[in-house]
Design a protein around this motif. Structure first.
Motif, PDB file in Angstrom:
ATOM      1  N   LEU A   1       0.841  -1.201   0.000  1.00 48.46           N
ATOM      2  CA  LEU A   1       0.000   0.000   0.000  1.00 48.46           C
ATOM      3  C   LEU A   1       0.876   1.251   0.000  1.00 48.46           C
ATOM      4  O   LEU A   1       2.044   1.189   0.406  1.00 48.46           O
ATOM      5  N   PRO A   2       0.321   2.387  -0.377  1.00 47.17           N
ATOM      6  CA  PRO A   2       1.110   3.619  -0.396  1.00 47.17           C
ATOM      7  C   PRO A   2       1.294   4.270   0.980  1.00 47.17           C
ATOM      8  O   PRO A   2       1.916   5.324   1.065  1.00 47.17           O
ATOM      9  N   GLU A   3       0.765   3.651   2.029  1.00 47.83           N
ATOM     10  CA  GLU A   3       0.989   4.192   3.362  1.00 47.83           C
ATOM     11  C   GLU A   3       1.705   3.145   4.225  1.00 47.83           C
ATOM     12  O   GLU A   3       1.550   1.955   4.012  1.00 47.83           O
ATOM     13  N   PRO A   4       2.500   3.601   5.185  1.00 49.50           N
ATOM     14  CA  PRO A   4       3.249   2.669   6.037  1.00 49.50           C
ATOM     15  C   PRO A   4       2.320   1.784   6.875  1.00 49.50           C
ATOM     16  O   PRO A   4       1.234   2.191   7.275  1.00 49.50           O
ATOM     17  N   SER A   5       2.772   0.582   7.117  1.00 51.46           N
ATOM     18  CA  SER A   5       2.042  -0.336   7.984  1.00 51.46           C
ATOM     19  C   SER A   5       2.193   0.103   9.429  1.00 51.46           C
ATOM     20  O   SER A   5       3.301   0.387   9.885  1.00 51.46           O
ATOM     21  N   ARG A   6       1.083   0.145  10.147  1.00 49.25           N
ATOM     22  CA  ARG A   6       1.156   0.440  11.584  1.00 49.25           C
ATOM     23  C   ARG A   6       1.495  -0.823  12.362  1.00 49.25           C
ATOM     24  O   ARG A   6       2.005  -0.751  13.468  1.00 49.25           O
ATOM     25  N   ALA A   7       1.214  -1.979  11.784  1.00 50.31           N
ATOM     26  CA  ALA A   7       1.446  -3.247  12.478  1.00 50.31           C
ATOM     27  C   ALA A   7       2.900  -3.697  12.391  1.00 50.31           C
ATOM     28  O   ALA A   7       3.408  -4.308  13.329  1.00 50.31           O
ATOM     29  N   VAL A   8       3.550  -3.404  11.275  1.00 50.40           N
ATOM     30  CA  VAL A   8       4.927  -3.859  11.063  1.00 50.40           C
ATOM     31  C   VAL A   8       5.763  -2.677  10.567  1.00 50.40           C
ATOM     32  O   VAL A   8       5.881  -2.452   9.362  1.00 50.40           O
TER      33      VAL A   8
END
Length: 151
Positions: free
Chosen positions: A45-52
């Motif tokens: 996705l074009p946004e950073p992962s909050r989980a990893v």
């Protein structure tokens, strides 16, 4: 390396853990459930992962390159097929709250962006039908997120 997601989906480059696409696609259901650091590579996705934290972020240029590359699209379709089987053959995610609900949102959004709305809608339809068959176990917020990801 600017094209690391493209290379991963083409089967030519490793993810941050040194795994290639073929390795991740070969995970059994237990490993897919237990690991949390692969889904961002399969469905970027074009946004950073909050989980990893530190997971790859899809740039507009790399998204265009993936959409134009038959091998990367083949890899993405293989990933979608593997995750579709996972959700068709397992039941633990069919509960009110589960981390897989976030994964499903990611899969729908990335599929829409890279493979098109038709492929994303087919996955969404299969997931929501599975939920309906299980007595509508998934919470309404997750269902709304899935619908929004579909666009």
């Amino acid at each position: 390396m600017a094209d690391r997601i493209l290379r991963f989906l083409r089967g030519e480059g490793p993810d941050s853990q040194g795994r290639f696409l073929r390795d991740v696609l070969a995970f059994d259901d237990g490993r897919l459930e237990a690991r949390h650091d692969f889904i961002q590579w399969l469905f970027p996705l074009p946004e950073p992962s909050r989980a990893v934290p530190g997971s790859p972020v899809l740039s507009p240029e790399e998204a265009s390159a993936i959409r134009a590359d038959p091998r990367a699209l083949k890899g993405l379709r293989a990933a979608l097929g593997r995750m579709s089987r996972f959700y068709a053959e397992t039941d633990h995610w069919l509960t009110r709250f589960d981390h897989n609900h976030l994964r499903i949102t990611r899969i729908i959004a990335a599929t829409r962006e890279l493979l098109g709305r038709e492929a994303a809608a087919a996955f969404h339809d299969a997931i929501t039908a599975r939920n309906a068959a299980a007595g509508h176990a998934v919470n309404d917020d997750s269902l709304r997120h899935w619908a929004r990801a579909l666009g």
